[in-house]
Design a protein around this motif. Sequence first.
Motif, PDB file in Angstrom:
ATOM      1  N   LEU A 143     -13.337 -11.568 -11.776  1.00 32.51           N
ATOM      2  CA  LEU A 143     -13.764 -11.873 -10.413  1.00 32.51           C
ATOM      3  C   LEU A 143     -12.572 -11.971  -9.468  1.00 32.51           C
ATOM      4  CD1 LEU A 143     -16.549 -14.526 -11.143  1.00 32.51           C
ATOM      5  CD2 LEU A 143     -16.857 -12.160 -10.392  1.00 32.51           C
ATOM      6  N   ALA A 144     -11.465 -12.574  -9.926  1.00 31.17           N
ATOM      7  CA  ALA A 144     -10.272 -12.666  -9.087  1.00 31.17           C
ATOM      8  C   ALA A 144      -9.687 -11.289  -8.814  1.00 31.17           C
ATOM      9  CB  ALA A 144      -9.230 -13.570  -9.753  1.00 31.17           C
TER      10      ALA A 144
ATOM     11  N   ASN B 211      -8.536  -4.123   4.129  1.00 26.15           N
ATOM     12  CA  ASN B 211      -7.334  -4.103   4.972  1.00 26.15           C
ATOM     13  C   ASN B 211      -6.540  -2.830   4.689  1.00 26.15           C
ATOM     14  OD1 ASN B 211      -5.378  -4.924   6.785  1.00 26.15           O
ATOM     15  ND2 ASN B 211      -4.356  -6.300   5.339  1.00 26.15           N
ATOM     16  N   MET B 212      -7.193  -1.688   4.875  1.00 28.07           N
ATOM     17  CA  MET B 212      -6.578  -0.406   4.559  1.00 28.07           C
ATOM     18  C   MET B 212      -5.390  -0.088   5.465  1.00 28.07           C
ATOM     19  SD  MET B 212      -7.906   0.949   1.899  1.00 28.07           S
ATOM     20  CE  MET B 212      -7.327   2.633   2.055  1.00 28.07           C
ATOM     21  N   SER B 213      -5.379  -0.649   6.667  1.00 31.28           N
ATOM     22  CA  SER B 213      -4.261  -0.364   7.576  1.00 31.28           C
ATOM     23  C   SER B 213      -2.941  -0.822   6.982  1.00 31.28           C
ATOM     24  CB  SER B 213      -4.498  -1.053   8.923  1.00 31.28           C
ATOM     25  OG  SER B 213      -4.622  -2.462   8.753  1.00 31.28           O
ATOM     26  N   SER B 214      -2.952  -1.965   6.265  1.00 30.52           N
ATOM     27  CA  SER B 214      -1.736  -2.451   5.621  1.00 30.52           C
ATOM     28  C   SER B 214      -1.291  -1.509   4.504  1.00 30.52           C
ATOM     29  CB  SER B 214      -1.973  -3.851   5.058  1.00 30.52           C
ATOM     30  OG  SER B 214      -0.852  -4.303   4.319  1.00 30.52           O
ATOM     31  N   LEU B 215      -2.257  -0.985   3.742  1.00 32.35           N
ATOM     32  CA  LEU B 215      -1.931  -0.054   2.663  1.00 32.35           C
ATOM     33  C   LEU B 215      -1.373   1.251   3.213  1.00 32.35           C
ATOM     34  CD1 LEU B 215      -1.948   0.697  -0.327  1.00 32.35           C
ATOM     35  CD2 LEU B 215      -4.328   1.415  -0.052  1.00 32.35           C
TER      36      LEU B 215
ATOM     37  N   LEU C  73      -2.890  -8.191 -11.348  1.00 30.59           N
ATOM     38  CA  LEU C  73      -3.377  -6.912 -11.857  1.00 30.59           C
ATOM     39  C   LEU C  73      -3.925  -6.031 -10.742  1.00 30.59           C
ATOM     40  CD1 LEU C  73      -3.935  -5.183 -14.390  1.00 30.59           C
ATOM     41  CD2 LEU C  73      -6.198  -6.240 -14.479  1.00 30.59           C
ATOM     42  N   ALA C  74      -4.528  -6.642  -9.742  1.00 29.76           N
ATOM     43  CA  ALA C  74      -5.104  -5.875  -8.641  1.00 29.76           C
ATOM     44  C   ALA C  74      -4.054  -5.167  -7.804  1.00 29.76           C
ATOM     45  CB  ALA C  74      -5.943  -6.801  -7.754  1.00 29.76           C
ATOM     46  N   GLN C  75      -2.796  -5.542  -7.933  1.00 28.50           N
ATOM     47  CA  GLN C  75      -1.734  -4.901  -7.148  1.00 28.50           C
ATOM     48  C   GLN C  75      -1.233  -3.610  -7.788  1.00 28.50           C
ATOM     49  OE1 GLN C  75      -1.368  -6.395  -4.211  1.00 28.50           O
ATOM     50  NE2 GLN C  75      -2.791  -7.919  -5.041  1.00 28.50           N
TER      51      GLN C  75
ATOM     52  N   LEU D 170      -9.037  -6.692  -5.048  1.00 33.42           N
ATOM     53  CA  LEU D 170      -9.169  -5.258  -4.758  1.00 33.42           C
ATOM     54  C   LEU D 170     -10.012  -5.016  -3.504  1.00 33.42           C
ATOM     55  CD1 LEU D 170      -9.676  -3.773  -8.340  1.00 33.42           C
ATOM     56  CD2 LEU D 170      -7.705  -3.421  -6.837  1.00 33.42           C
ATOM     57  N   TRP D 171     -11.120  -5.737  -3.383  1.00 31.97           N
ATOM     58  CA  TRP D 171     -11.958  -5.582  -2.200  1.00 31.97           C
ATOM     59  C   TRP D 171     -11.211  -6.031  -0.941  1.00 31.97           C
ATOM     60  CZ3 TRP D 171     -15.724  -2.503  -1.611  1.00 31.97           C
ATOM     61  CH2 TRP D 171     -16.579  -2.194  -2.664  1.00 31.97           C
ATOM     62  N   LYS D 172     -10.365  -7.032  -1.080  1.00 34.78           N
ATOM     63  CA  LYS D 172      -9.568  -7.473   0.059  1.00 34.78           C
ATOM     64  C   LYS D 172      -8.606  -6.380   0.506  1.00 34.78           C
ATOM     65  CE  LYS D 172      -6.338 -11.058   1.557  1.00 34.78           C
ATOM     66  NZ  LYS D 172      -5.585 -12.272   1.159  1.00 34.78           N
TER      67      LYS D 172
END
Length: 278
Positions: A17-18, A29-33, A124-126, A23-25
């Motif tokens: 869940l974390a 915030n695709m502009s940051s990516l 892990l999500a990073q 990942l959804w966060k």
Amino acid sequence: MCPDLCPTASFLRQWYLACARSLWKQFANMSSLWLEMGLALFASGVMGSLAKVKYKGILTPPYTLLSPTPLEGMIAGFFFNVGLAISLSAASAGVSVFGEEMVIYRREVAAGHNHLAYFLGVVLAQYPRLVLDTLHFAPLAHYLAEPLTPYSVLFVVVFQLYCAIYGMAFFVSFLVTPKNAALLAVVLSLMFSSMTGKSDIPERIQFLSPSRWAVEALFDYETRPYRHIMDVTSSANSGGYTLGRVPLDLALMFITGIFYRVLAYIAMRFADRKIVIS
């Protein structure tokens, strides 16, 4: 309190869940990516255009007197530029991962969420983000700089360096305030990027620098075609490198990234305990 009265999910479920929430966060915030990947692409283009990998050492006897001007430090200089570019594009982004998460973290821990599951899920999500950054940095850098190192090896080196800088940024984000963490992370990553071989800096401190092991791996590949005509061993000794241990160098880069993440987790628990006490 709910943590004492209500059943909690299993460790793996909380970890999942974390990770999913993080990942959804990032998707939200695709502009940051896009900005981070754009910086990686721009930095690799500038670095690759300015730094060419060229090794020239002293010829082996009896042709030593005919040797051209040695360029033994070009490999270290090249990877200093690589480390500089990655540091500027990744350090501040790594700080924001947990710097913006602390409010959510405290709320979920108060609700009974496992500390380690939360930390591992966010970390892990990073990794997909790190792979995308590497894909935007390594190909253009390899094309422009024209190294003899295979692209696959350079990709792994750049990815490991991204991972290590992110891990250090995680750790820094728990030490100082968010407005100072980005600056401190950039300064530390630039300092570690300068540790590319033998110097006055103690070996124990250089062990914490992923750039130290990255340069040794690249030096091994860049000098392989010249070992029958140039004194590569003397060049390696003068730079403080050991030839023939590329897998170990890559493993040490991986261990460095894990080490900084362990420090980040310890700092997170210490910061959480400090808040509870206060």
